[in-house]
Design a protein around this motif. Sequence first.
Motif, PDB file in Angstrom:
ATOM      1  N   GLU A 103       0.935  -1.319  -0.071  1.00  0.00           N
ATOM      2  CA  GLU A 103       0.211  -0.047  -0.289  1.00  0.00           C
ATOM      3  C   GLU A 103       1.018   1.249  -0.037  1.00  0.00           C
ATOM      4  O   GLU A 103       0.358   2.563  -0.443  1.00  0.00           O
ATOM      5  CB  GLU A 103      -0.556   0.390   1.074  1.00  0.00           C
ATOM      6  N   TYR A 104       1.764   1.955   0.510  1.00  0.00           N
ATOM      7  CA  TYR A 104       3.078   2.939   1.201  1.00  0.00           C
ATOM      8  C   TYR A 104       3.610   2.663  -0.342  1.00  0.00           C
ATOM      9  O   TYR A 104       3.712   3.491  -1.560  1.00  0.00           O
ATOM     10  CB  TYR A 104       3.873   2.212   1.737  1.00  0.00           C
ATOM     11  N   ARG A 105       4.322   1.621  -1.656  1.00  0.00           N
ATOM     12  CA  ARG A 105       4.379   1.292  -2.334  1.00  0.00           C
ATOM     13  C   ARG A 105       3.757   2.448  -3.597  1.00  0.00           C
ATOM     14  O   ARG A 105       3.860   2.982  -4.507  1.00  0.00           O
ATOM     15  CB  ARG A 105       4.952   0.202  -3.078  1.00  0.00           C
ATOM     16  N   ALA A 106       2.241   1.661  -3.446  1.00  0.00           N
ATOM     17  CA  ALA A 106       1.151   1.925  -4.258  1.00  0.00           C
ATOM     18  C   ALA A 106       1.004   3.778  -3.818  1.00  0.00           C
ATOM     19  O   ALA A 106       0.309   4.481  -5.030  1.00  0.00           O
ATOM     20  CB  ALA A 106       0.147   1.424  -3.746  1.00  0.00           C
ATOM     21  N   GLN A 107       0.551   4.179  -3.239  1.00  0.00           N
ATOM     22  CA  GLN A 107       0.768   5.223  -2.348  1.00  0.00           C
ATOM     23  C   GLN A 107       2.035   6.639  -3.129  1.00  0.00           C
ATOM     24  O   GLN A 107       1.437   7.088  -3.935  1.00  0.00           O
ATOM     25  CB  GLN A 107       0.463   5.713  -0.900  1.00  0.00           C
ATOM     26  N   ARG A 108       2.553   5.481  -2.983  1.00  0.00           N
ATOM     27  CA  ARG A 108       4.716   6.677  -3.088  1.00  0.00           C
ATOM     28  C   ARG A 108       3.933   6.776  -5.296  1.00  0.00           C
ATOM     29  O   ARG A 108       4.542   7.191  -5.591  1.00  0.00           O
ATOM     30  CB  ARG A 108       5.525   5.914  -3.101  1.00  0.00           C
ATOM     31  N   GLN A 109       3.731   5.784  -5.343  1.00  0.00           N
ATOM     32  CA  GLN A 109       3.790   5.509  -7.227  1.00  0.00           C
ATOM     33  C   GLN A 109       1.766   6.356  -7.572  1.00  0.00           C
ATOM     34  O   GLN A 109       2.763   7.586  -8.554  1.00  0.00           O
ATOM     35  CB  GLN A 109       2.962   4.161  -7.442  1.00  0.00           C
ATOM     36  N   ARG A 110       0.859   7.257  -6.653  1.00  0.00           N
ATOM     37  CA  ARG A 110       0.533   7.304  -7.226  1.00  0.00           C
ATOM     38  C   ARG A 110       0.589   8.846  -6.999  1.00  0.00           C
ATOM     39  O   ARG A 110       0.429   9.958  -7.696  1.00  0.00           O
ATOM     40  CB  ARG A 110      -1.563   6.901  -5.959  1.00  0.00           C
ATOM     41  N   GLU A 111       1.552   9.253  -5.809  1.00  0.00           N
ATOM     42  CA  GLU A 111       2.135   9.952  -5.582  1.00  0.00           C
ATOM     43  C   GLU A 111       3.117  10.977  -6.323  1.00  0.00           C
ATOM     44  O   GLU A 111       2.533  11.914  -7.117  1.00  0.00           O
ATOM     45  CB  GLU A 111       2.688  10.696  -4.614  1.00  0.00           C
ATOM     46  N   SER A 112       3.654   9.996  -7.204  1.00  0.00           N
ATOM     47  CA  SER A 112       4.436  10.119  -8.295  1.00  0.00           C
ATOM     48  C   SER A 112       3.978  10.752  -9.379  1.00  0.00           C
ATOM     49  O   SER A 112       3.724  11.412 -10.373  1.00  0.00           O
ATOM     50  CB  SER A 112       5.336   9.265  -8.333  1.00  0.00           C
ATOM     51  N   ALA A 113       2.989   9.827  -9.790  1.00  0.00           N
ATOM     52  CA  ALA A 113       1.999   9.955 -11.187  1.00  0.00           C
ATOM     53  C   ALA A 113       1.143  11.233 -11.070  1.00  0.00           C
ATOM     54  O   ALA A 113       1.211  11.805 -12.018  1.00  0.00           O
ATOM     55  CB  ALA A 113       0.865   8.678 -11.356  1.00  0.00           C
ATOM     56  N   GLY A 114       1.101  11.074 -10.258  1.00  0.00           N
ATOM     57  CA  GLY A 114       0.446  12.822  -9.877  1.00  0.00           C
ATOM     58  C   GLY A 114       1.102  14.334 -10.250  1.00  0.00           C
ATOM     59  O   GLY A 114       0.784  14.773 -10.438  1.00  0.00           O
ATOM     60  N   LEU A 115       2.326  14.132  -9.319  1.00  0.00           N
ATOM     61  CA  LEU A 115       3.512  15.102 -10.089  1.00  0.00           C
ATOM     62  C   LEU A 115       3.827  15.053 -11.578  1.00  0.00           C
ATOM     63  O   LEU A 115       4.021  15.986 -12.057  1.00  0.00           O
ATOM     64  CB  LEU A 115       4.994  14.384  -9.241  1.00  0.00           C
ATOM     65  N   VAL A 116       3.586  13.643 -12.095  1.00  0.00           N
ATOM     66  CA  VAL A 116       3.697  13.728 -13.249  1.00  0.00           C
ATOM     67  C   VAL A 116       2.887  14.430 -14.444  1.00  0.00           C
ATOM     68  O   VAL A 116       3.203  15.402 -15.345  1.00  0.00           O
ATOM     69  CB  VAL A 116       4.412  12.411 -14.373  1.00  0.00           C
ATOM     70  N   PHE A 117       1.669  14.221 -13.592  1.00  0.00           N
ATOM     71  CA  PHE A 117       0.544  14.442 -14.334  1.00  0.00           C
ATOM     72  C   PHE A 117       0.397  16.377 -14.382  1.00  0.00           C
ATOM     73  O   PHE A 117       0.232  17.060 -15.518  1.00  0.00           O
ATOM     74  CB  PHE A 117      -1.104  14.315 -13.853  1.00  0.00           C
ATOM     75  N   GLN A 118       0.712  16.989 -13.081  1.00  0.00           N
ATOM     76  CA  GLN A 118       0.766  18.371 -13.220  1.00  0.00           C
ATOM     77  C   GLN A 118       2.140  18.747 -14.123  1.00  0.00           C
ATOM     78  O   GLN A 118       1.472  19.473 -14.323  1.00  0.00           O
ATOM     79  CB  GLN A 118       1.151  18.503 -11.579  1.00  0.00           C
ATOM     80  N   ASP A 119       3.278  18.012 -14.456  1.00  0.00           N
ATOM     81  CA  ASP A 119       3.912  18.459 -15.272  1.00  0.00           C
ATOM     82  C   ASP A 119       3.789  19.043 -16.490  1.00  0.00           C
ATOM     83  O   ASP A 119       4.225  19.684 -17.080  1.00  0.00           O
ATOM     84  CB  ASP A 119       5.005  17.100 -14.432  1.00  0.00           C
ATOM     85  N   ALA A 120       2.883  17.753 -17.347  1.00  0.00           N
ATOM     86  CA  ALA A 120       2.487  17.263 -18.424  1.00  0.00           C
ATOM     87  C   ALA A 120       1.457  18.462 -18.448  1.00  0.00           C
ATOM     88  O   ALA A 120       1.222  19.460 -19.666  1.00  0.00           O
ATOM     89  CB  ALA A 120       1.253  16.582 -18.655  1.00  0.00           C
ATOM     90  N   VAL A 121       0.595  19.087 -17.498  1.00  0.00           N
ATOM     91  CA  VAL A 121      -0.111  20.646 -17.619  1.00  0.00           C
ATOM     92  C   VAL A 121       0.596  21.179 -17.935  1.00  0.00           C
ATOM     93  O   VAL A 121       0.628  22.549 -18.505  1.00  0.00           O
ATOM     94  CB  VAL A 121      -1.273  20.369 -16.340  1.00  0.00           C
ATOM     95  N   ARG A 122       1.615  21.792 -16.518  1.00  0.00           N
ATOM     96  CA  ARG A 122       2.427  23.063 -16.874  1.00  0.00           C
ATOM     97  C   ARG A 122       3.416  23.066 -18.109  1.00  0.00           C
ATOM     98  O   ARG A 122       3.718  23.888 -17.865  1.00  0.00           O
ATOM     99  CB  ARG A 122       3.300  23.196 -15.392  1.00  0.00           C
ATOM    100  N   LEU A 123       3.880  22.057 -18.235  1.00  0.00           N
ATOM    101  CA  LEU A 123       5.094  21.909 -20.021  1.00  0.00           C
ATOM    102  C   LEU A 123       3.839  22.460 -21.021  1.00  0.00           C
ATOM    103  O   LEU A 123       4.121  22.971 -21.727  1.00  0.00           O
ATOM    104  CB  LEU A 123       5.344  20.829 -20.170  1.00  0.00           C
ATOM    105  N   LEU A 124       2.982  22.123 -21.282  1.00  0.00           N
ATOM    106  CA  LEU A 124       1.564  22.515 -21.696  1.00  0.00           C
ATOM    107  C   LEU A 124       1.648  24.148 -21.989  1.00  0.00           C
ATOM    108  O   LEU A 124       1.519  24.005 -23.332  1.00  0.00           O
ATOM    109  CB  LEU A 124      -0.093  21.537 -21.878  1.00  0.00           C
ATOM    110  N   PHE A 125       1.401  24.510 -21.053  1.00  0.00           N
ATOM    111  CA  PHE A 125       1.154  26.072 -20.492  1.00  0.00           C
ATOM    112  C   PHE A 125       2.366  26.077 -21.045  1.00  0.00           C
ATOM    113  O   PHE A 125       2.257  27.949 -22.044  1.00  0.00           O
ATOM    114  CB  PHE A 125      -0.131  25.933 -19.473  1.00  0.00           C
ATOM    115  N   GLU A 126       3.582  26.158 -21.074  1.00  0.00           N
ATOM    116  CA  GLU A 126       4.563  26.467 -21.365  1.00  0.00           C
ATOM    117  C   GLU A 126       4.962  26.703 -22.590  1.00  0.00           C
ATOM    118  O   GLU A 126       5.738  27.249 -23.257  1.00  0.00           O
ATOM    119  CB  GLU A 126       6.125  26.039 -20.775  1.00  0.00           C
ATOM    120  N   GLY A 127       4.348  25.713 -23.330  1.00  0.00           N
ATOM    121  CA  GLY A 127       4.204  25.867 -25.159  1.00  0.00           C
ATOM    122  C   GLY A 127       5.549  24.378 -25.235  1.00  0.00           C
ATOM    123  O   GLY A 127       5.859  24.550 -26.240  1.00  0.00           O
TER     124      GLY A 127
END
Length: 394
Positions: free
Chosen positions: A74-98
């Motif tokens: 469960e701890y590893r899955a939670q860390r993976q979800r948190e990491s994936a969430g950060l990756v998703f945020q990076d994708a949104v930010r990079l899209l708006f940055e062009g």
Amino acid sequence: MKALLWILALCGLAVAVALGARTNDGYVLLVLAPWRVEISLNLFILVLLSVFAGLYAAARALSVTFGLPQRVREYRAQRQRESAGLVFQDAVRLLFEGRFGQAMKKATEAHGAGTAPGLSALIAARAAQRMREPEKQQYWLEHAKTDDPRTEAATLMLDAEMANEERRFDAALAALDKLQGKQGRHIAALRLELRARQGLGDWDGVLKLARQLVKRDALPLEVVREVFSQAHLGNIARRVADQGKLTSYLRTVPDDERGRRVVLAAARALVGLGAEAEAQKLIESVLDAAQDDEWQPDLAAIYGRLANSEQTARIAKAEGWLRRHPDDARLLKALGRMCLRQRLWGKAQSYLEASLSVHPSQQGHLELARLFDQLERPEEANKHYRASALLDSR
């Protein structure tokens, strides 16, 4: 303060237990032939509580020990979800940055990790479209439609927007029709549809949508005026070869949608079809109601070129406008032309010379030259012919 109250309560409880145990003379007799054990009730209660506490501690220890692998997973899955969430945020930010290439890479990672798969696919589709990779764009749009039903409306909106940007207006309208069938129309969808119909030249549809958006106060005033002008100009151009259709259409145009360009185009189209009476009515209605900042000299120039038989009445009308706009060179030239047709030589010369004094023009010199030719004054006529040629050479 709360801790102090707890300490006092525990002290009170300890005192109460001690007093109760002191006055308790009971005992417990345990018989297991051939043995018998007799102990005090207080000791029995103490031993019983100790055994219970020991058994509880052992059970808890066993539970923690055997549950450790599950908690690690469960701890590893939670860390993976948190990491994936950060990756998703990076994708949104990079899209708006062009930074579209990196945005698509991050969105692909987030989609593979199962983080908001529909939205991740939409981000990847937009990034692919910006990078002009239509195959990847379509691939991610299909994933957005199937991976998360909640993003269906967002997918259709993005599909329509990208189709408009690529000038695939039919595809944009098809996506918006699907959206309307599922969730109805809202202001953003109406704006996209307006753009698509402008691209297709569906000017009746443009007018209908623009009026809906005006009622919802969804367009700036400058944009509204431009949209109405563009639509009416398009409809006038389509009817320029049919006087009946053009006249009928112009009668349906509301006064608040008759911009400068619309009226000018309508007047020119009517004159081109020989409908000078209709053109006269239109020009007079506009210029009679025009304020100083709404005056249209181009209409006055067209008015002066009308060759129907109502010259005297039109001269009187134009002289009324001249009192409000005495320095309008084109109005003065129009009056000169109308007076020439009525053989009012003196007034024609006066108006034409006044027009040239305000703004010299080739047509003004030519009109004066023709006037002097008719008056058999060749030297003055030649003078204005030369002046006209000099203006033309410039």
